[in-house]
Design a protein around this motif. Sequence first.
Motif, PDB file in Angstrom:
ATOM      1  N   GLY A   6      66.841 104.780  25.482  1.00 50.67           N
ATOM      2  CA  GLY A   6      66.544 104.596  24.240  1.00 50.67           C
ATOM      3  C   GLY A   6      67.601 104.222  23.425  1.00 50.67           C
ATOM      4  O   GLY A   6      68.790 104.209  23.786  1.00 50.67           O
ATOM      5  N   ASP A   7      67.458 104.012  22.027  1.00 47.84           N
ATOM      6  CA  ASP A   7      68.184 103.258  21.095  1.00 47.84           C
ATOM      7  C   ASP A   7      68.819 104.541  20.040  1.00 47.84           C
ATOM      8  O   ASP A   7      69.690 104.280  19.258  1.00 47.84           O
ATOM      9  N   GLY A   8      68.121 105.650  20.456  1.00 49.62           N
ATOM     10  CA  GLY A   8      68.650 107.053  19.491  1.00 49.62           C
ATOM     11  C   GLY A   8      67.953 106.693  17.959  1.00 49.62           C
ATOM     12  O   GLY A   8      68.240 107.502  17.292  1.00 49.62           O
ATOM     13  N   ARG A   9      67.133 105.766  17.575  1.00 43.66           N
ATOM     14  CA  ARG A   9      66.711 105.559  16.322  1.00 43.66           C
ATOM     15  C   ARG A   9      65.198 105.929  16.222  1.00 43.66           C
ATOM     16  O   ARG A   9      64.462 105.953  17.245  1.00 43.66           O
ATOM     17  N   TYR A  60      67.828 119.682  27.218  1.00 41.68           N
ATOM     18  CA  TYR A  60      66.517 120.294  27.407  1.00 41.68           C
ATOM     19  C   TYR A  60      65.816 119.616  28.681  1.00 41.68           C
ATOM     20  O   TYR A  60      66.341 118.499  29.022  1.00 41.68           O
ATOM     21  N   GLY A 119      66.495 116.229  26.559  1.00 42.89           N
ATOM     22  CA  GLY A 119      67.610 116.562  25.851  1.00 42.89           C
ATOM     23  C   GLY A 119      67.468 115.674  24.525  1.00 42.89           C
ATOM     24  O   GLY A 119      66.447 114.771  24.495  1.00 42.89           O
ATOM     25  N   GLY A 132      67.657 112.915  22.632  1.00 40.68           N
ATOM     26  CA  GLY A 132      67.902 111.520  22.816  1.00 40.68           C
ATOM     27  C   GLY A 132      68.111 110.900  21.408  1.00 40.68           C
ATOM     28  O   GLY A 132      68.626 109.618  21.576  1.00 40.68           O
ATOM     29  N   ARG A 133      67.825 111.106  20.275  1.00 35.68           N
ATOM     30  CA  ARG A 133      67.875 110.536  19.049  1.00 35.68           C
ATOM     31  C   ARG A 133      67.997 111.616  18.004  1.00 35.68           C
ATOM     32  O   ARG A 133      67.297 111.262  17.218  1.00 35.68           O
ATOM     33  N   ASN A 178      57.990 119.887  24.008  1.00 33.20           N
ATOM     34  CA  ASN A 178      57.523 119.870  22.375  1.00 33.20           C
ATOM     35  C   ASN A 178      56.659 121.021  22.028  1.00 33.20           C
ATOM     36  O   ASN A 178      56.135 121.303  21.338  1.00 33.20           O
ATOM     37  N   THR A 187      58.332 105.481  19.311  1.00 31.40           N
ATOM     38  CA  THR A 187      59.436 106.192  19.580  1.00 31.40           C
ATOM     39  C   THR A 187      60.496 104.872  19.894  1.00 31.40           C
ATOM     40  O   THR A 187      59.921 103.907  20.469  1.00 31.40           O
ATOM     41  N   ARG A 222      69.132 108.183  27.566  1.00 35.07           N
ATOM     42  CA  ARG A 222      68.575 107.378  28.713  1.00 35.07           C
ATOM     43  C   ARG A 222      68.624 105.859  28.190  1.00 35.07           C
ATOM     44  O   ARG A 222      69.608 105.461  27.587  1.00 35.07           O
ATOM     45  N   ASP A 277      57.564 118.576  16.822  1.00 34.07           N
ATOM     46  CA  ASP A 277      57.468 117.161  17.418  1.00 34.07           C
ATOM     47  C   ASP A 277      56.357 116.583  16.976  1.00 34.07           C
ATOM     48  O   ASP A 277      55.256 116.352  17.955  1.00 34.07           O
TER      49      ASP A 277
END
Length: 510
Positions: free
Chosen positions: A122-125, A75, A88, A90-91, A251, A510, A120, A260
């Motif tokens: 981010g750590d996805g967590r 997205y 999109g 990301g996590r 969101n 985040t 990107r 969200d």
Amino acid sequence: MTFHFPFDNSYARLPDRFFARIAPTPVAAPRLIRLNRDLAVELGLDPDWLAGPEALEVLSGREVPDTATPIAMAYAGHQFGHFVPQLGDGRAILLGEVIDRQGVRRDLHLKGSGRTPFSRNGDGRAALGPVLREYLISEAMFALGIPTTRSLAAVTTGETVAREMPLPGAVLTRVAQSHIRIGTFQFFAARGDEEGLRLLADHVIARHYPDLGTHEKPYLALLEAVIARQADLIARWLLVGFIHGVMNTDNMSIAGETIDYGPCAFMDAYDPATVFSSIDHHGRYAYANQPQIGAWNLTRFAETLLPLLSDNEQDAIAQAESVLSGYGARFEVAYHSGLRRKLGLLGAPDNVRPDDPFAQEKDALRVREDVQLAQDFLKLLQQSEADFTLAFRRLSDAVTDPAAEDALRGMSARPDLYEAWATRWRQRLAQDAWSPADRSKEMRAVNPAFIARNHRVEAVIEAAVQRNDFAPFEELLTVLSKPFDDQPRYAPYRDPPKSHERVEATFCGT
Ligand code: AMP
Ligand code: MG
């Protein structure tokens, strides 16, 4: 495991450019913090099995059931007004869809499940705090009767995530009618991918607005339907003092659910300018701005649909504008009727008979006067920095209980102004046939005693994160599951924060 997750994954059957196929990244040592058993039953899943060790492997992303087709959805979105053509998941990962007991298709989605092609930097967590916050507030919204995504489970990962400081990691299993956002439409529009747009719109119509399938102008009808759901939703937010905090177009759910939960919060003292989010420096998403932001977001949605509305751009714009212009009125009807109910102004007054040739005009006049009365009450609250939720609850009780009215009077910085207002209110109440007991009951069914107060949410998160103590989280969830009941044993949860408890800012984390 196949048996336990009867997935049917319609979104994953769309073309590959709609998502990335990616499995969750396994975590070290998962532990179930909470399972929403009622929701599991509603989804047709077995709560006992879900509470067990096999399910924990799935809820933590260590194992993918063979019926799942894990994907990260693509997205785009306007973030604080700035367009980002690719965001999109990301996590987060969409595991699959189940058909619930009502026959409604619902997404099961893991948030905090590891990196994806959309991560990107981010750590996805996800950290435990924001997961608990989303769990609590989304379930509180559900109990308030407001359309929302739900929380099926929260697990800790046994890993730490690096934020300003190391924090315990967690994964939330989120349930939604879908995770399609305004930003999903923007993703295809930004690429000039008209075929993708049409496929997406058709998917949304079939899934969320099936009645429109046979409509003569289905995409225009879709725009109108999304506008209606968003207008109603935002009115519901205002009526309980909810501030979403990050109303970016990515969101905003196309199905009209609140989605969200980041730095969201409920307002304590009534002030239309209230902002909690630490990242909202200019108050773009302040409490009272939410209706306008809704309109702005829906205009961005309308823009994405233009190529589907007509081959002639001017014609498409004219169609979209005519539908968009209905947003304000739709919002007002929802907000105003909600305000009237909050004040106990129920039904038509006795002096307007349905066969009166001027009934409609008299009704409209009545609504205007009622709304003025409501706005004057809100003004009083603002002048007195009075608590929004508590004041309306006391007003509900004041219909039958003089002690509650004393308490309400006591909240006002100007008791004389309150008296003048209350006299008008009582006069209005005398004009319809509701008995005090019935009226009070109706009011108590829309004016909650309990909201997810920020200082309580923060205290719960602190106990969990600092002391590994989840009892306060459980207790707050219990309280918030029955927001309209008095629940005397939990009475202190009704109270607004004392000055030293007040939370000034909320963080995305985040
Ligand atoms: P949000 O603020 O949760 O609405 O997220 C906005 C965008 O940032 C989305 O594309 C998210 O997937 C992405 N995002 C947020 N946090 C992370 C994270 N820790 N790792 C990767 N992507 C993230
Ligand atoms: Mg988001």
